[in-house]
Design a protein around this motif. Sequence first.
Motif, PDB file in Angstrom:
ATOM      1  N   TYR A 175      53.605  89.173  69.985  1.00  0.00           N
ATOM      2  CA  TYR A 175      54.722  89.178  70.923  1.00  0.00           C
ATOM      3  C   TYR A 175      54.762  87.875  71.717  1.00  0.00           C
ATOM      4  O   TYR A 175      55.802  87.226  71.830  1.00  0.00           O
ATOM      5  CB  TYR A 175      54.621  90.372  71.887  1.00  0.00           C
ATOM      6  N   ASP A 176      53.629  87.480  72.274  1.00  0.00           N
ATOM      7  CA  ASP A 176      53.550  86.275  73.096  1.00  0.00           C
ATOM      8  C   ASP A 176      53.931  85.031  72.300  1.00  0.00           C
ATOM      9  O   ASP A 176      54.651  84.158  72.804  1.00  0.00           O
ATOM     10  CB  ASP A 176      52.137  86.138  73.676  1.00  0.00           C
ATOM     11  N   THR A 177      53.476  84.946  71.059  1.00  0.00           N
ATOM     12  CA  THR A 177      53.811  83.809  70.199  1.00  0.00           C
ATOM     13  C   THR A 177      55.307  83.761  69.932  1.00  0.00           C
ATOM     14  O   THR A 177      55.931  82.691  70.010  1.00  0.00           O
ATOM     15  CB  THR A 177      53.032  83.894  68.869  1.00  0.00           C
ATOM     16  N   GLU A 178      55.890  84.904  69.634  1.00  0.00           N
ATOM     17  CA  GLU A 178      57.328  84.969  69.333  1.00  0.00           C
ATOM     18  C   GLU A 178      58.161  84.575  70.554  1.00  0.00           C
ATOM     19  O   GLU A 178      59.089  83.779  70.450  1.00  0.00           O
ATOM     20  CB  GLU A 178      57.699  86.379  68.867  1.00  0.00           C
ATOM     21  N   GLN A 179      57.831  85.121  71.723  1.00  0.00           N
ATOM     22  CA  GLN A 179      58.622  84.779  72.907  1.00  0.00           C
ATOM     23  C   GLN A 179      58.408  83.323  73.294  1.00  0.00           C
ATOM     24  O   GLN A 179      59.331  82.663  73.736  1.00  0.00           O
ATOM     25  CB  GLN A 179      58.386  85.761  74.053  1.00  0.00           C
ATOM     26  N   SER A 180      57.201  82.779  73.097  1.00  0.00           N
ATOM     27  CA  SER A 180      56.960  81.352  73.377  1.00  0.00           C
ATOM     28  C   SER A 180      57.787  80.480  72.441  1.00  0.00           C
ATOM     29  O   SER A 180      58.351  79.467  72.866  1.00  0.00           O
ATOM     30  CB  SER A 180      55.480  81.009  73.212  1.00  0.00           C
ATOM     31  N   HIS A 181      57.861  80.893  71.188  1.00  0.00           N
ATOM     32  CA  HIS A 181      58.656  80.152  70.197  1.00  0.00           C
ATOM     33  C   HIS A 181      60.114  80.075  70.647  1.00  0.00           C
ATOM     34  O   HIS A 181      60.707  78.998  70.682  1.00  0.00           O
ATOM     35  CB  HIS A 181      58.546  80.825  68.832  1.00  0.00           C
ATOM     36  N   PHE A 182      60.693  81.219  70.987  1.00  0.00           N
ATOM     37  CA  PHE A 182      62.092  81.222  71.412  1.00  0.00           C
ATOM     38  C   PHE A 182      62.284  80.417  72.690  1.00  0.00           C
ATOM     39  O   PHE A 182      63.258  79.676  72.827  1.00  0.00           O
ATOM     40  CB  PHE A 182      62.610  82.651  71.596  1.00  0.00           C
ATOM     41  N   ALA A 183      61.371  80.537  73.624  1.00  0.00           N
ATOM     42  CA  ALA A 183      61.488  79.805  74.887  1.00  0.00           C
ATOM     43  C   ALA A 183      61.413  78.294  74.674  1.00  0.00           C
ATOM     44  O   ALA A 183      62.132  77.527  75.309  1.00  0.00           O
ATOM     45  CB  ALA A 183      60.411  80.263  75.860  1.00  0.00           C
ATOM     46  N   GLN A 184      60.558  77.852  73.733  1.00  0.00           N
ATOM     47  CA  GLN A 184      60.412  76.428  73.468  1.00  0.00           C
ATOM     48  C   GLN A 184      61.584  75.882  72.662  1.00  0.00           C
ATOM     49  O   GLN A 184      62.132  74.825  72.971  1.00  0.00           O
ATOM     50  CB  GLN A 184      59.105  76.153  72.735  1.00  0.00           C
ATOM     51  N   VAL A 185      61.956  76.587  71.620  1.00  0.00           N
ATOM     52  CA  VAL A 185      63.023  76.094  70.742  1.00  0.00           C
ATOM     53  C   VAL A 185      64.383  76.192  71.413  1.00  0.00           C
ATOM     54  O   VAL A 185      65.205  75.288  71.308  1.00  0.00           O
ATOM     55  CB  VAL A 185      63.018  76.865  69.403  1.00  0.00           C
ATOM     56  N   PHE A 186      64.627  77.306  72.093  1.00  0.00           N
ATOM     57  CA  PHE A 186      65.931  77.525  72.704  1.00  0.00           C
ATOM     58  C   PHE A 186      65.833  77.534  74.227  1.00  0.00           C
ATOM     59  O   PHE A 186      66.506  78.288  74.903  1.00  0.00           O
ATOM     60  CB  PHE A 186      66.531  78.844  72.216  1.00  0.00           C
ATOM     61  N   GLY A 187      64.961  76.692  74.767  1.00  0.00           N
ATOM     62  CA  GLY A 187      64.673  76.681  76.200  1.00  0.00           C
ATOM     63  C   GLY A 187      65.875  76.422  77.084  1.00  0.00           C
ATOM     64  O   GLY A 187      66.940  76.024  76.614  1.00  0.00           O
ATOM     65  N   PRO A 188      65.705  76.645  78.378  1.00  0.00           N
ATOM     66  CA  PRO A 188      66.812  76.553  79.327  1.00  0.00           C
ATOM     67  C   PRO A 188      67.172  75.105  79.690  1.00  0.00           C
ATOM     68  O   PRO A 188      66.771  74.592  80.723  1.00  0.00           O
ATOM     69  CB  PRO A 188      66.297  77.310  80.545  1.00  0.00           C
ATOM     70  N   THR A 189      67.888  74.451  78.826  1.00  0.00           N
ATOM     71  CA  THR A 189      68.430  73.127  79.141  1.00  0.00           C
ATOM     72  C   THR A 189      69.932  73.208  78.981  1.00  0.00           C
ATOM     73  O   THR A 189      70.463  74.154  78.405  1.00  0.00           O
ATOM     74  CB  THR A 189      67.862  72.030  78.216  1.00  0.00           C
ATOM     75  N   ASN A 190      70.632  72.214  79.418  1.00  0.00           N
ATOM     76  CA  ASN A 190      72.083  72.264  79.346  1.00  0.00           C
ATOM     77  C   ASN A 190      72.626  72.062  77.935  1.00  0.00           C
ATOM     78  O   ASN A 190      73.810  72.250  77.707  1.00  0.00           O
ATOM     79  CB  ASN A 190      72.711  71.261  80.329  1.00  0.00           C
ATOM     80  N   ILE A 191      71.783  71.685  76.987  1.00  0.00           N
ATOM     81  CA  ILE A 191      72.283  71.490  75.623  1.00  0.00           C
ATOM     82  C   ILE A 191      72.152  72.754  74.765  1.00  0.00           C
ATOM     83  O   ILE A 191      72.688  72.817  73.673  1.00  0.00           O
ATOM     84  CB  ILE A 191      71.571  70.320  74.903  1.00  0.00           C
ATOM     85  N   HIS A 192      71.431  73.749  75.266  1.00  0.00           N
ATOM     86  CA  HIS A 192      71.223  74.960  74.483  1.00  0.00           C
ATOM     87  C   HIS A 192      72.270  76.019  74.801  1.00  0.00           C
ATOM     88  O   HIS A 192      72.742  76.138  75.929  1.00  0.00           O
ATOM     89  CB  HIS A 192      69.824  75.535  74.727  1.00  0.00           C
ATOM     90  N   ASN A 193      72.559  76.777  73.794  1.00  0.00           N
ATOM     91  CA  ASN A 193      73.487  77.896  73.916  1.00  0.00           C
ATOM     92  C   ASN A 193      72.764  79.078  74.575  1.00  0.00           C
ATOM     93  O   ASN A 193      71.685  79.447  74.144  1.00  0.00           O
ATOM     94  CB  ASN A 193      73.973  78.262  72.502  1.00  0.00           C
ATOM     95  N   GLN A 194      73.369  79.664  75.584  1.00  0.00           N
ATOM     96  CA  GLN A 194      72.767  80.808  76.299  1.00  0.00           C
ATOM     97  C   GLN A 194      72.440  81.960  75.353  1.00  0.00           C
ATOM     98  O   GLN A 194      71.466  82.675  75.550  1.00  0.00           O
ATOM     99  CB  GLN A 194      73.720  81.275  77.406  1.00  0.00           C
ATOM    100  N   ALA A 195      73.233  82.142  74.302  1.00  0.00           N
ATOM    101  CA  ALA A 195      73.014  83.245  73.359  1.00  0.00           C
ATOM    102  C   ALA A 195      71.751  83.055  72.534  1.00  0.00           C
ATOM    103  O   ALA A 195      71.245  83.998  71.936  1.00  0.00           O
ATOM    104  CB  ALA A 195      74.217  83.392  72.432  1.00  0.00           C
ATOM    105  N   GLU A 196      71.233  81.828  72.491  1.00  0.00           N
ATOM    106  CA  GLU A 196      70.012  81.558  71.732  1.00  0.00           C
ATOM    107  C   GLU A 196      68.752  81.777  72.551  1.00  0.00           C
ATOM    108  O   GLU A 196      67.654  81.792  72.010  1.00  0.00           O
ATOM    109  CB  GLU A 196      70.036  80.113  71.211  1.00  0.00           C
ATOM    110  N   GLN A 197      68.892  81.931  73.859  1.00  0.00           N
ATOM    111  CA  GLN A 197      67.731  82.091  74.724  1.00  0.00           C
ATOM    112  C   GLN A 197      67.333  83.559  74.831  1.00  0.00           C
ATOM    113  O   GLN A 197      68.186  84.438  74.810  1.00  0.00           O
ATOM    114  CB  GLN A 197      68.041  81.549  76.109  1.00  0.00           C
ATOM    115  N   PRO A 198      66.030  83.840  74.939  1.00  0.00           N
ATOM    116  CA  PRO A 198      65.589  85.225  75.086  1.00  0.00           C
ATOM    117  C   PRO A 198      66.064  85.813  76.412  1.00  0.00           C
ATOM    118  O   PRO A 198      65.995  85.154  77.445  1.00  0.00           O
ATOM    119  CB  PRO A 198      64.070  85.155  75.044  1.00  0.00           C
TER     120      PRO A 198
END
Length: 187
Positions: free
Chosen positions: A98-121
Amino acid sequence: MGRRRRRDPRPLPERRLAAALLATGLLVSGCGSAGRPPQPLAQRLCARAQQAAIGLLHGQVRVQVLSADPSDVRCRLVGGRIALAVEAQTSDQAWVEYDTEQSHFAQVFGPTNIHNQAEQPHYLTGVGSQAFWVPAQLELVSTNAQEGSVGTYVTVSVTHHKRGAAATRPIAAAAARAAIATVPPAR
């Protein structure tokens, strides 16, 4: 006159002990024989996920068990213009997965202005001890494990969603809750 009963030649304490042992043996031999044997874990888990989905879809939901391995139960639910893949893995690595999966999503789709909100956990409560939903992936990830304990890692993926179908997140959350509730508690 009636027939005369033969008296047991053993002393009274011995007769009582024999009667108690006989009664205990009869009681033990009858345990579990009155009801049906319990269903295998995969059938119970998939049936409970199906019932949870029926409650939200208000209609028929078909279920298919894809893997009956108790440590890796997988099933497919189809109904109401939606299809779900439910997977529940029980292991001492559930929290790590679980921790690995949520870290993956947080890193790849992290909260920056270039990322789509729908891609963030989107973190959820009430689904295991920890859970998140990724709208762009139509996937819910959850666990009932705590760090260092055995638990269950559950994923519910929406594999098919037709226009006009019911909202996916509540259905995925209900299926995940049902899956976690079916698996024996973490130790």
